[in-house]
Every structure is written in structure tokens, then in C-alpha cells.
Motif scaffolding. Structure first.
Motif, PDB file in Angstrom:
ATOM      1  N   VAL A 279       0.866  -1.176   0.000  1.00 39.61           N
ATOM      2  CA  VAL A 279       0.000   0.000   0.000  1.00 39.61           C
ATOM      3  C   VAL A 279       0.902   1.226   0.000  1.00 39.61           C
ATOM      4  O   VAL A 279       1.871   1.302   0.755  1.00 39.61           O
ATOM      5  CB  VAL A 279      -0.933   0.008   1.233  1.00 39.61           C
ATOM      6  CG1 VAL A 279      -1.754   1.286   1.284  1.00 39.61           C
ATOM      7  CG2 VAL A 279      -1.848  -1.213   1.209  1.00 39.61           C
ATOM      8  N   VAL A 280       0.584   2.155  -0.877  1.00 40.05           N
ATOM      9  CA  VAL A 280       1.297   3.429  -0.944  1.00 40.05           C
ATOM     10  C   VAL A 280       0.272   4.535  -0.707  1.00 40.05           C
ATOM     11  O   VAL A 280      -0.931   4.308  -0.824  1.00 40.05           O
ATOM     12  CB  VAL A 280       2.019   3.633  -2.303  1.00 40.05           C
ATOM     13  CG1 VAL A 280       3.059   2.553  -2.529  1.00 40.05           C
ATOM     14  CG2 VAL A 280       1.032   3.691  -3.450  1.00 40.05           C
ATOM     15  N   CYS A 281       0.746   5.712  -0.377  1.00 38.13           N
ATOM     16  CA  CYS A 281      -0.203   6.813  -0.186  1.00 38.13           C
ATOM     17  C   CYS A 281       0.250   8.048  -0.946  1.00 38.13           C
ATOM     18  O   CYS A 281       1.440   8.293  -1.136  1.00 38.13           O
ATOM     19  CB  CYS A 281      -0.412   7.109   1.293  1.00 38.13           C
ATOM     20  SG  CYS A 281       0.998   7.784   2.170  1.00 38.13           S
ATOM     21  N   ARG A 282      -0.750   8.788  -1.377  1.00 38.81           N
ATOM     22  CA  ARG A 282      -0.558  10.077  -2.045  1.00 38.81           C
ATOM     23  C   ARG A 282      -0.991  11.139  -1.049  1.00 38.81           C
ATOM     24  O   ARG A 282      -2.155  11.179  -0.634  1.00 38.81           O
ATOM     25  CB  ARG A 282      -1.421  10.124  -3.311  1.00 38.81           C
ATOM     26  CG  ARG A 282      -1.492  11.464  -3.987  1.00 38.81           C
ATOM     27  CD  ARG A 282      -0.258  11.752  -4.789  1.00 38.81           C
ATOM     28  NE  ARG A 282      -0.499  12.916  -5.640  1.00 38.81           N
ATOM     29  CZ  ARG A 282       0.438  13.744  -6.011  1.00 38.81           C
ATOM     30  NH1 ARG A 282       1.689  13.539  -5.661  1.00 38.81           N
ATOM     31  NH2 ARG A 282       0.167  14.769  -6.778  1.00 38.81           N
ATOM     32  N   PHE A 283      -0.053  11.979  -0.623  1.00 41.31           N
ATOM     33  CA  PHE A 283      -0.376  13.021   0.348  1.00 41.31           C
ATOM     34  C   PHE A 283      -1.295  14.065  -0.278  1.00 41.31           C
ATOM     35  O   PHE A 283      -1.175  14.385  -1.465  1.00 41.31           O
ATOM     36  CB  PHE A 283       0.893  13.694   0.870  1.00 41.31           C
ATOM     37  CG  PHE A 283       1.757  12.785   1.714  1.00 41.31           C
ATOM     38  CD1 PHE A 283       1.236  12.129   2.815  1.00 41.31           C
ATOM     39  CD2 PHE A 283       3.086  12.592   1.395  1.00 41.31           C
ATOM     40  CE1 PHE A 283       2.027  11.292   3.591  1.00 41.31           C
ATOM     41  CE2 PHE A 283       3.886  11.757   2.166  1.00 41.31           C
ATOM     42  CZ  PHE A 283       3.354  11.108   3.264  1.00 41.31           C
ATOM     43  N   ALA A 284      -2.190  14.603   0.544  1.00 47.81           N
ATOM     44  CA  ALA A 284      -3.132  15.632   0.092  1.00 47.81           C
ATOM     45  C   ALA A 284      -2.908  16.903   0.913  1.00 47.81           C
ATOM     46  O   ALA A 284      -2.783  16.852   2.136  1.00 47.81           O
ATOM     47  CB  ALA A 284      -4.566  15.149   0.253  1.00 47.81           C
TER      48      ALA A 284
ATOM     49  N   ARG B  83       4.602  12.407   9.754  1.00 47.03           N
ATOM     50  CA  ARG B  83       5.866  13.154   9.786  1.00 47.03           C
ATOM     51  C   ARG B  83       6.380  13.458   8.375  1.00 47.03           C
ATOM     52  O   ARG B  83       6.735  14.594   8.054  1.00 47.03           O
ATOM     53  CB  ARG B  83       6.919  12.380  10.593  1.00 47.03           C
ATOM     54  CG  ARG B  83       8.237  13.128  10.729  1.00 47.03           C
ATOM     55  CD  ARG B  83       9.305  12.328  11.474  1.00 47.03           C
ATOM     56  NE  ARG B  83       9.607  11.069  10.801  1.00 47.03           N
ATOM     57  CZ  ARG B  83       9.247   9.873  11.237  1.00 47.03           C
ATOM     58  NH1 ARG B  83       8.569   9.742  12.355  1.00 47.03           N
ATOM     59  NH2 ARG B  83       9.572   8.778  10.559  1.00 47.03           N
ATOM     60  N   GLU B  84       6.389  12.432   7.505  1.00 48.09           N
ATOM     61  CA  GLU B  84       6.890  12.645   6.143  1.00 48.09           C
ATOM     62  C   GLU B  84       5.949  13.545   5.344  1.00 48.09           C
ATOM     63  O   GLU B  84       6.398  14.376   4.554  1.00 48.09           O
ATOM     64  CB  GLU B  84       7.096  11.305   5.436  1.00 48.09           C
ATOM     65  CG  GLU B  84       8.210  10.466   6.027  1.00 48.09           C
ATOM     66  CD  GLU B  84       9.574  11.155   6.050  1.00 48.09           C
ATOM     67  OE1 GLU B  84       9.900  11.903   5.095  1.00 48.09           O
ATOM     68  OE2 GLU B  84      10.314  10.941   7.022  1.00 48.09           O
ATOM     69  N   GLY B  85       4.647  13.391   5.537  1.00 45.81           N
ATOM     70  CA  GLY B  85       3.687  14.262   4.858  1.00 45.81           C
ATOM     71  C   GLY B  85       3.838  15.715   5.272  1.00 45.81           C
ATOM     72  O   GLY B  85       3.749  16.624   4.456  1.00 45.81           O
TER      73      GLY B  85
ATOM     74  N   ASP C 128       5.771  21.220   4.375  1.00 47.17           N
ATOM     75  CA  ASP C 128       6.661  22.335   4.720  1.00 47.17           C
ATOM     76  C   ASP C 128       7.439  22.813   3.499  1.00 47.17           C
ATOM     77  O   ASP C 128       7.625  24.021   3.295  1.00 47.17           O
ATOM     78  CB  ASP C 128       7.627  21.935   5.831  1.00 47.17           C
ATOM     79  CG  ASP C 128       6.949  21.768   7.184  1.00 47.17           C
ATOM     80  OD1 ASP C 128       5.776  22.195   7.346  1.00 47.17           O
ATOM     81  OD2 ASP C 128       7.591  21.177   8.089  1.00 47.17           O
ATOM     82  N   LEU C 129       7.891  21.879   2.665  1.00 52.91           N
ATOM     83  CA  LEU C 129       8.617  22.250   1.445  1.00 52.91           C
ATOM     84  C   LEU C 129       7.731  23.042   0.483  1.00 52.91           C
ATOM     85  O   LEU C 129       8.228  23.845  -0.305  1.00 52.91           O
ATOM     86  CB  LEU C 129       9.148  20.997   0.739  1.00 52.91           C
ATOM     87  CG  LEU C 129      10.260  20.240   1.451  1.00 52.91           C
ATOM     88  CD1 LEU C 129      10.520  18.897   0.774  1.00 52.91           C
ATOM     89  CD2 LEU C 129      11.541  21.080   1.485  1.00 52.91           C
ATOM     90  N   ARG C 130       6.428  22.787   0.536  1.00 53.65           N
ATOM     91  CA  ARG C 130       5.469  23.455  -0.356  1.00 53.65           C
ATOM     92  C   ARG C 130       4.735  24.615   0.319  1.00 53.65           C
ATOM     93  O   ARG C 130       3.844  25.205  -0.279  1.00 53.65           O
ATOM     94  CB  ARG C 130       4.424  22.446  -0.834  1.00 53.65           C
ATOM     95  CG  ARG C 130       4.997  21.310  -1.622  1.00 53.65           C
ATOM     96  CD  ARG C 130       3.913  20.349  -1.995  1.00 53.65           C
ATOM     97  NE  ARG C 130       4.432  19.216  -2.739  1.00 53.65           N
ATOM     98  CZ  ARG C 130       3.694  18.238  -3.217  1.00 53.65           C
ATOM     99  NH1 ARG C 130       2.388  18.251  -3.050  1.00 53.65           N
ATOM    100  NH2 ARG C 130       4.242  17.248  -3.873  1.00 53.65           N
ATOM    101  N   ASN C 131       5.082  24.905   1.565  1.00 51.86           N
ATOM    102  CA  ASN C 131       4.367  25.911   2.356  1.00 51.86           C
ATOM    103  C   ASN C 131       2.878  25.611   2.445  1.00 51.86           C
ATOM    104  O   ASN C 131       2.042  26.503   2.316  1.00 51.86           O
ATOM    105  CB  ASN C 131       4.607  27.325   1.805  1.00 51.86           C
ATOM    106  CG  ASN C 131       6.030  27.783   2.027  1.00 51.86           C
ATOM    107  OD1 ASN C 131       6.627  27.500   3.061  1.00 51.86           O
ATOM    108  ND2 ASN C 131       6.576  28.477   1.040  1.00 51.86           N
TER     109      ASN C 131
END
Length: 136
Positions: free
Chosen positions: A15-20, A60-62, A67-70
Motif C-alpha cells: 500500500v502506498v499513499c498520495r499526500f493531500a 511526519r513525512e507528509g 513544509d517544502l510546499r508551504n
């Protein structure tokens, strides 16, 4: 989390996830196809493998990506790797921003209509949306 020195290929049953980062992408009971819509110049998108990761790792990773995208992490859409591969897309693990669970979904077509249809099919195959509590 996976060992960054020994990152295995993605298995079909992972299972993988796409952050929103937008409430229009995920809600309590659905994943909208906009979660998988990508810019015309892109050939794919990033996901996070859930192999050897718990919910705290995902959050944490999301948040690091946000943070990188503000932007604030709203949640994520879970997908079975086999469902991604069944759409003639590719899944490639890649260490990015010290995240050994990162992977790229590649192979989006060039034609906009085809890209949008693919995004809709991905949303239809999403296992479930996950909303991170406390974000507004």
C-alpha cells in the motif's frame, strides 16, 4: 521505515499513499481525482510506501513535504501498488529528502484528456482516504 541503504523494489501487494494538501482532494469518505491530477510538464507524481512505516511516520513525512510546499498536510489517499501498475503506470522507489519510503509513479500520457481519465481511475481504485486530525 525502510533501510535507506537497502531499498527493495515495490511489491504488488504494498500500500502506498498520495499526500493531500487541499480539502478538495480528500474528505472523510472519498478521494477526488484531483489528488492524482498532475501538471502538464510532469510525467508522474510521488507516493510514500507504507512498508515498515506506521501512521506517525506517514504524518511526519507528509508534514515535511507540506513544509517544502508551504502547505499543511490534510491527509492522504491509500492505493494498492497492483492497482497502479494495472493502469500501465510504473512505480519506482527513490530516496528523496532522506525518505527511504518515497516512490515515483511514472508513465502519465502526454494528452490532457488521457491524463485526467487516468487520475479519475486512480481515484476510483483508492482504498480509503485518511484525514489528519487537527489541521484546518
Amino acid at each position: 521505515m525502510l533501510d535507506p541503504l537497502s531499498i527493495p523494489p515495490v511489491d504488488d501487494d504494498e500500500v502506498v499513499c498520495r499526500f493531500a494538501f487541499s480539502r478538495s482532494e480528500v474528505s472523510e469518505n472519498r478521494v477526488h481525482w484531483s489528488a492524482f491530477k498532475i501538471r502538464e510538464r510532469d510525467k508522474g507524481f510521488s507516493v510514500m510506501r507504507q512498508r515498515e512505516a506506521d501512521e506517525a511516520d506517514l504524518i511526519r513525512e507528509g508534514q515535511k513535504v507540506g513544509d517544502l510546499r508551504n502547505k499543511s498536510l490534510i491527509g492522504w489517499a491509500d492505493l494498492l501498488a497492483a492497482n497502479i501498475l494495472a493502469l500501465d503506470l510504473e512505480l519506482h522507489p527513490r530516496l528523496e529528502h532522506d525518505n527511504p519510503n518515497h516512490a515515483d509513479v511514472l508513465g502519465y500520457p502526454d494528452k490532457k484528456e488521457s491524463r485526467d481519465k487516468l487520475a479519475m481511475k486512480l481515484a476510483d481504485t483508492a482504498i480509503r482516504p485518511v484525514i489528519v486530525r487537527g489541521n484546518s
